[in-house]
Design a protein around this motif. Structure first.
Motif, short mmCIF file in Angstrom:
data_model
loop_
_atom_site.label_atom_id
_atom_site.label_comp_id
_atom_site.label_asym_id
_atom_site.label_seq_id
_atom_site.Cartn_x
_atom_site.Cartn_y
_atom_site.Cartn_z
N PRO A 319 0.83 -1.21 0.00
CA PRO A 319 0.00 0.00 0.00
C PRO A 319 0.86 1.25 0.00
O PRO A 319 1.88 1.31 0.70
N ASN A 320 0.44 2.24 -0.79
CA ASN A 320 1.15 3.52 -0.81
C ASN A 320 0.14 4.66 -0.92
O ASN A 320 0.35 5.63 -1.62
N ASN A 321 -0.98 4.51 -0.20
CA ASN A 321 -2.04 5.50 -0.28
C ASN A 321 -2.01 6.50 0.87
O ASN A 321 -3.02 7.13 1.18
N ALA A 322 -0.84 6.66 1.49
CA ALA A 322 -0.67 7.66 2.54
C ALA A 322 0.80 8.03 2.61
O ALA A 322 1.68 7.30 2.11
N GLY A 323 1.08 9.17 3.22
CA GLY A 323 2.45 9.65 3.28
C GLY A 323 3.39 8.71 4.01
O GLY A 323 4.55 8.55 3.61
N ASP A 324 2.91 8.06 5.07
CA ASP A 324 3.81 7.20 5.84
C ASP A 324 4.05 5.86 5.16
O ASP A 324 4.91 5.09 5.61
N THR A 325 3.32 5.55 4.09
CA THR A 325 3.57 4.31 3.36
C THR A 325 3.99 4.60 1.91
O THR A 325 3.89 3.73 1.04
N ALA A 326 4.45 5.84 1.65
CA ALA A 326 4.79 6.25 0.30
C ALA A 326 5.94 5.40 -0.26
O ALA A 326 6.86 5.01 0.47
N THR A 327 5.86 5.12 -1.55
CA THR A 327 6.94 4.41 -2.24
C THR A 327 8.15 5.32 -2.37
O THR A 327 8.03 6.47 -2.80
N ARG A 328 9.32 4.80 -2.02
CA ARG A 328 10.55 5.59 -2.09
C ARG A 328 10.96 5.76 -3.56
O ARG A 328 10.99 4.82 -4.33
N ALA A 329 11.26 7.01 -3.93
CA ALA A 329 11.66 7.34 -5.30
C ALA A 329 12.83 8.29 -5.24
O ALA A 329 13.32 8.65 -4.16
N ALA A 330 13.30 8.70 -6.41
CA ALA A 330 14.41 9.64 -6.49
C ALA A 330 14.14 10.62 -7.61
O ALA A 330 13.44 10.31 -8.59
N ALA A 331 14.66 11.82 -7.47
CA ALA A 331 14.57 12.84 -8.51
C ALA A 331 15.98 13.22 -8.94
O ALA A 331 16.83 13.46 -8.10
#
Length: 823
Positions: A319-331
């Motif tokens: 699940p990634n439907n909230a800030g505390d479970t967000a998927t880690r990404a990079a910019a």
């Protein structure tokens, strides 16, 4: 007989379209394609395409924008019909191919032909009753037409568990030029009891076209229904219906990768459930690649699209439907996800330093054809908003993000209506701000994309526009793979310009022929390494208010060498500039072949800033004419290349050529003339005083005429002259006795400085002349009568004495004489 009847019907329709098109527009020599029969070909076969239109008697070739189709022969039947033999490679990918017909005299409008993987079947009427459908095999492509209030039924047999896929090409086939027929198809699959198993009006994957796919619930016969969604239709509502057991996923995931990458993808939305396969992403298709779903039952009739670039991508982890479970990404990077169900919201977390800037964009509707209507935002880790957007990237979301401080940020994406499903695929790209260059060709006729036809031994000019994104600097243009004998001129674009004219010439011995060429722009600043190519949009179907419903994006320009034209034109280069608030007569000469005496209509290809022109025509018995040019008060000072286009009637239509690119210098005026207000009475003479402010020296004397005088006033017709040292001059204006009184602000000074034997004309307005009525004369004063002679005067009476006064009083009282004073 049926095939012959259909060809005759299409020929009649094409003739009607051609007559309407010719009546509505001035016909040129270039060919026009209005229809194609058949509208598609099975790959791995040969076919004869019947092309209908106008001015096809000298047809020579078809120019295809996409690979896979080879032209093996062209035969002109008559001026409205040509037969083109083609061979389609067995490994050619299915889908639409754009082409233009090239003749010896020009290049046609763009049209489409469909390439399919299944055998071709023609619709057979009558098939408009559910009880009497046309039987077709499960595995064919049907070419048909929906007439007004027509419904077409087709029957197929399938076994239980077998896939029945039906995809319709209707809107995607395009419409004839100048026609506003809008075919909005409707599609359904029904069982023998007329129960609808699947229906479709508009499939997001196919825009306005339809797609139905089911798994047969039982052995038996199934009916496919085709109609116009509002029960309309006409001869122009043609379609190609692909019916088979081929796979038809509606999405592919992940929707992107890097060039040359071997990518395991999942195919989504097929009635037989999802499956995975390995694909290798291409290296030469640019930022978008097309993938075709294929299995043992066949290949899909149209592709799914994915993004291809060098960005590293992450796939959402649920699940990634909230800030505390967000998927880690990079910019910088790319984010791949699916809004999998209604009210789903996806979060991604990335780090940024203060001041870092990224262009952030969703790719969903374009180019993936996903049903997602994205809403995108970036927030701080504590939930505070930073930036958001709905539709700035067209149907998708886009914005530029600059990190206000170093820290963690969240990318948040959801559907605008909080919808969702397994096909709601998206890709979000966070890219550094990079330079990009896009080239386009301004249309000379609205909605008619440019092509370039150059007669042998002649020339043609056009405009090229450049959109510099995140950079500035000079550009150099080039055309790759021009036909033999052609050359491109005026290829440098200054940093302050976004549009320039370019000239293409064809040698006198250049062979008649044509090709699709790459138009390339390159920044010549050694510190900016950026290259751009042409993007040319052709709107093939327009909706209300000319909304672009369906079209084609070309990356190459259609160019051809055509037969000799019976005339050439040339601008006589002016030896003097045109000045601000000035005018010029631009001389254009024609060289004609012997016996050619058609008038040649002239117009400028474009107008430099602040310059205007009037139309002109070289009469058939004259060698030259002048085009009046005017400059306003703020044109761009400098030297501009101008081209004049000449159009004349030829044997098969209008022929157009261009002059050379002639230098036109725009300069500051030598002086400014300013009027003082003038006034006089009727019948008198007014002094119109003009003050001279010199801006730069000029040789000899300038001449000036006073123009714009009101009725009833005259001045010496001989112009006045002044030198660079004078500061004023006076015009004597005679006012007739019956000149109408009033204030006239129409005075204009036309001044000419002669340089190298040519005039440099200046024009200055704003002069005011007031005509007054004479004041009424004062009435003559009356002559006064002389005063009367004075009468003779007597000596004034002596005042009475005191005694006399007493006596008078006594008498008034009735008494006698008063007593003496001494009594």
């Amino acid at each position: 007989m049926l095939r012959l009847w259909r060809l005759r019907r299409w020929a009649a329709t094409a003739a009607i379209l051609v007559s309407g098109l010719v009546a509505a527009e001035s016909a040129g020599a270039e060919p026009v394609v209005t229809s194609l029969q058949p509208s598609g070909v099975q790959r791995g076969t040969e076919a004869v395409l019947h092309v209908y239109g106008a001015r096809l008697s000298d047809a020579e070739a078809l120019l295809f924008y996409e690979p896979g189709v080879t032209v093996t022969g062209v035969r002109a039947v008559d001026d409205q019909h040509a037969e083109v033999s083609v061979s389609v490679a067995a490994d050619s990918t299915p889908g639409l191919r754009a082409f233009r017909l090239r003749s010896a005299t020009g290049i046609s409008n763009l049209q489409l032909v469909s390439i399919g993987a299944l055998p071709e079947v023609a619709e057979q009427e009558p098939n408009s009753e559910f009880a009497h459908p046309q039987a077709v095999p499960l595995g064919c492509t049907i070419s048909g037409v929906v007439q007004n209030e027509d419904v077409d039924y087709f029957a197929v047999s399938a076994r239980k568990g077998e896939r029945i896929t039906v995809e319709l090409e209707g809107v995607r086939l395009g419409a004839p030029p100048g026609d506003f027929t809008f075919f909005d198809p409707y599609l359904a699959i029904l069982n023998a009891e007329r129960f609808e198993l699947a229906t479709c009006d508009d499939a997001p994957l196919l825009r306005q076209d339809s797609l139905c796919a089911i798994q047969a619930p039982a052995d038996g016969t199934y009916i496919v229904e085709v109609r116009e969604s509002a029960y309309g239709g006409s001869d122009l509502c043609k379609y190609r219906l692909h019916v088979g057991a081929f796979p038809r996923p509606r999405a592919v995931f992940p929707p992107g990768g890097t060039p040359g990458e071997s990518l395991q993808v999942q195919w989504l939305g097929d009635p037989l459930d999802a499956w995975t396969s390995q694909v290798i992403l291409p290296t030469d298709t640019g930022p978008v690649a097309e993938l075709f779903a294929e299995d043992a039952q066949g290949i899909a009739p149209s592709p799914l699209r994915v993004r291809v670039n060098e960005l590293a991508a992450v796939v959402e982890v649920e699940p990634n439907n909230a800030g505390d479970t967000a998927t880690r990404a990079a910019a910088p990077g790319a984010l791949h996800g699916i809004i999998q169900e209604p009210r789903d919201v996806d979060y991604y977390r990335f780090s940024a330093r203060q001041g870092e800037t990224y262009d952030v964009r969703v790719f969903a509707r374009d180019p993936l054809r996903s049903p997602l209507d994205s809403v995108l935002s970036i927030i701080r880790a504590d939930g505070a908003g930073v930036i958001g957007n709905d539709d700035s990237g067209g149907p998708d979301s886009a914005f530029r993000f600059t990190a206000p401080e170093e820290g963690e940020y969240l990318v948040v994406i959801h559907d605008q209506l909080m919808s969702g499903g397994p096909e709601f695929v998206y890709r979000v790209e966070l890219t550094p701000v990079v330079a990009a260059l896009n080239l386009s060709l301004p249309e000379r006729v609205q909605y008619v994309p440019m092509t370039l036809s150059v007669p042998r031994g002649n020339r043609m000019a056009m405009l090229v526009s450049a959109e510099r994104v995140n950079f500035g600097g000079p550009l150099e243009l080039s055309m790759l793979d021009l036909p033999a004998g052609m050359a491109l001129h005026n290829t440098a674009m200054d940093p302050n310009l976004s549009t320039i004219p370019v000239l293409v010439t064809a040698a006198a011995d250049a062979p008649v022929g044509g090709s699709l060429v790459d138009l390339v722009g390159r920044c010549t600043d050694p510190n900016v390494a950026v290259t751009g190519r042409l993007r040319q949009r052709t709107m093939l179907v327009r909706g209300q208010n000319n909304v672009d419903v369906w079209g084609h994006d070309a990356r190459r320009l259609a160019v051809a060498v055509t037969q000799e034209a019976p005339f050439e034109i040339e601008v006589v280069p002016p030896r003097v500039p045109i000045v601000r608030d000035g005018s010029m007569q631009l001389k254009v000469r024609a060289r004609r072949q012997e016996g050619f005496q058609e008038p040649i209509a002239l117009q400028l290809l474009y107008h430099p800033p602040g310059i205007g022109s009037a139309a002109a025509t070289i009469p058939g018995d004259q060698p030259e004419v002048t085009i009046p040019l005017t400059a306003n008060s703020s044109p761009g000072v400098g030297q501009w290349p101008v081209a004049v286009l000449g159009r004349a009637r030829g044997p098969s239509g209008d022929i157009e050529v261009s002059s050379q690119l002639a230098p036109l210098e725009i300069a500051e005026p030598f002086f400014t003339l300013a009027f003082e207000k003038a006034a006089a009475e009727q019948g008198q003479t007014a002094d119109v005083v003009v003050r001279i402010e010199k801006h730069r020296d000029f040789p000899g004397a300038a001449t000036v005429q006073l123009l714009g005088l009101p009725a009833g006033t005259t001045t010496d017709p001989q112009p006045l002259s002044f030198t660079a040292d004078q500061t004023d001059l006076v015009f004597k204006v005679q006012l007739a006795a019956d000149a109408r009184a009033g204030k006239y602000q129409t005075l204009v000074c036309s001044a000419v400085v002669t340089l190298e034997g040519e005039p440099v004309a200046h024009t200055f307005g704003g002069g005011e002349l007031r005509i007054d009525e004479p004041l009424p004369q004062a009435a003559a004063a009356p002559v006064p009568e002389p005063p009367p002679e004075p009468a003779a005067t007597e000596a004034p009476p002596k005042p009475p004495s005191r005694l006399e006064l007493l006596r008078q009083k006594k008498q008034q009282q009735g008494g006698g004489a008063p007593a003496s004073a001494g009594s």
